[in-house]
Enzyme design. Structure first.
Site, PDB file in Angstrom:
ATOM      1  CE  LYS A 242      47.625  20.388  69.227  1.00 26.27           C
ATOM      2  NZ  LYS A 242      49.091  20.347  69.147  1.00 26.27           N
TER       3      LYS A 242
ATOM      4  CB  SER B  68      54.814  13.202  67.369  1.00 26.93           C
ATOM      5  OG  SER B  68      55.122  14.550  67.033  1.00 26.93           O
TER       6      SER B  68
HETATM    7  O1  LIG Z   1      49.163  18.780  71.338  1.00 26.19           O
HETATM    8  C1  LIG Z   1      48.874  17.600  71.264  1.00 26.19           C
HETATM    9  C2  LIG Z   1      49.635  16.627  70.397  1.00 26.19           C
HETATM   10  O2  LIG Z   1      49.723  17.154  69.095  1.00 26.19           O
HETATM   11  P1  LIG Z   1      50.402  16.234  67.941  1.00 26.19           P
HETATM   12  O3  LIG Z   1      49.741  14.874  68.048  1.00 26.19           O
HETATM   13  O4  LIG Z   1      50.051  16.942  66.654  1.00 26.19           O
HETATM   14  O5  LIG Z   1      51.864  16.200  68.254  1.00 26.19           O
HETATM   15  N1  LIG Z   1      47.830  17.128  71.940  1.00 26.19           N
HETATM   16  O6  LIG Z   1      47.114  17.962  72.762  1.00 26.19           O
END
Ligand SMILES: O=C(COP(=O)(O)O)NO
Length: 250
Positions: free
Chosen positions: A14, A212
């Site tokens: 991200k 998560s």
């Molecule tokens: O968006 C996500 C999952 O994020 P998390 O593991 O931080 O929930 N994957 O593309």
């Protein structure tokens, strides 16, 4: 087809990291021992793709977190598929809920991107998933099938697509879907593929779970028949934990 292992684990970094923190993360990934039948991909922010590609082990491919809808040109601020391939990207994440619900990308816009990326042999990690209020209204399958149809209506082939089921209510919240909740949707999506595309595509397309996932819950999720891997956010920023998650998928 970029990668053809039975399993697939992606790390979605991200909008996180600095040159120094990413250098440390790459070093941790380079020293990790990873299972052989898992295709592993990390998706750094655009600005670090070159640094990561030039320092990361070849065992791990790099992906972009987004792309433009077509060839480059007068599209200020956009990044073209050609430029991503020039940097060594083999995959691109499209339809992520943060781009649907924060940026406002529509199914049609996402489908256009997916079609162009695939036409240029860039693999697509196609994200689908429902909001909490949609689940609570009993619309989980409707929403996921709507997302699937938008991809199916646009893509030239399913050969280079991984589907990522990411319930929005589980992303970044610590409220991971139960193995049963995830498996139920994965089965429904695979059945949708069988009915709307083909039995062959349904059988060979990897359907991965995101939301998560961490080193403590990955093993129970990975036991589910139709969970073929993960798309990991927060936990992928910690090299050793991401390696644990990768090695849980067998
Ligand atoms: O968006 C996500 C999952 O994020 P998390 O593991 O931080 O929930 N994957 O593309």
């Amino acid at each position: 087809m970029a990668g053809s292992g039975k399993f697939f684990v992606g790390g979605n970094w991200k909008c996180n990291g600095t040159k120094d923190s990413i250098s440390k993360l790459v070093s941790d990934l380079n020293s990790a021992t990873l299972e052989s039948d898992v295709d592993v991909v990390v998706a750094p922010p655009f600005v670090y793709l070159d640094q990561v590609k030039n320092s990361l082990t070849d065992r791990i491919e790099i992906a972009a977190q987004n792309c433009w809808t077509g060839k480059g040109g007068a599209f200020t601020g956009e990044i073209s598929v050609e430029q991503l391939k020039d940097l060594g990207c083999k995959w691109v994440v499209l339809g992520h809920s943060e781009r649907r619900h924060i940026i406002g990308e529509t199914d049609k816009f996402i489908g256009t991107k997916a079609a162009y990326a695939l036409s240029q042999n860039l693999g697509v990690i196609a994200c689908i998933g429902e909001l909490l209020e949609e689940r609570e209204a009993g619309k989980t399958f409707d929403v996921c099938f709507q997302h699937m149809k938008a991809f199916a209506d646009a893509v030239p082939s399913w050969d280079n697509i991984v589907i990522a089921y990411e319930p929005v209510w589980a992303i970044g919240t610590g409220k991971v879907a139960t193995p049963e909740q995830a498996q139920e949707v994965h089965v429904a999506v695979r059945d949708w593929l069988s009915k709307n595309v083909s039995a062959e595509v349904a059988s060979k397309t990897r359907i991965i779970y995101g939301g998560s996932v961490n080193g403590g819950n990955c093993a129970e999720l990975a036991k589910q028949e139709d969970i073929d891997g993960f798309l990991v956010g927060g936990a992928s920023l910690k090299g050793p934990e991401f390696a644990t998650i990768i090695n849980s998928v067998t």
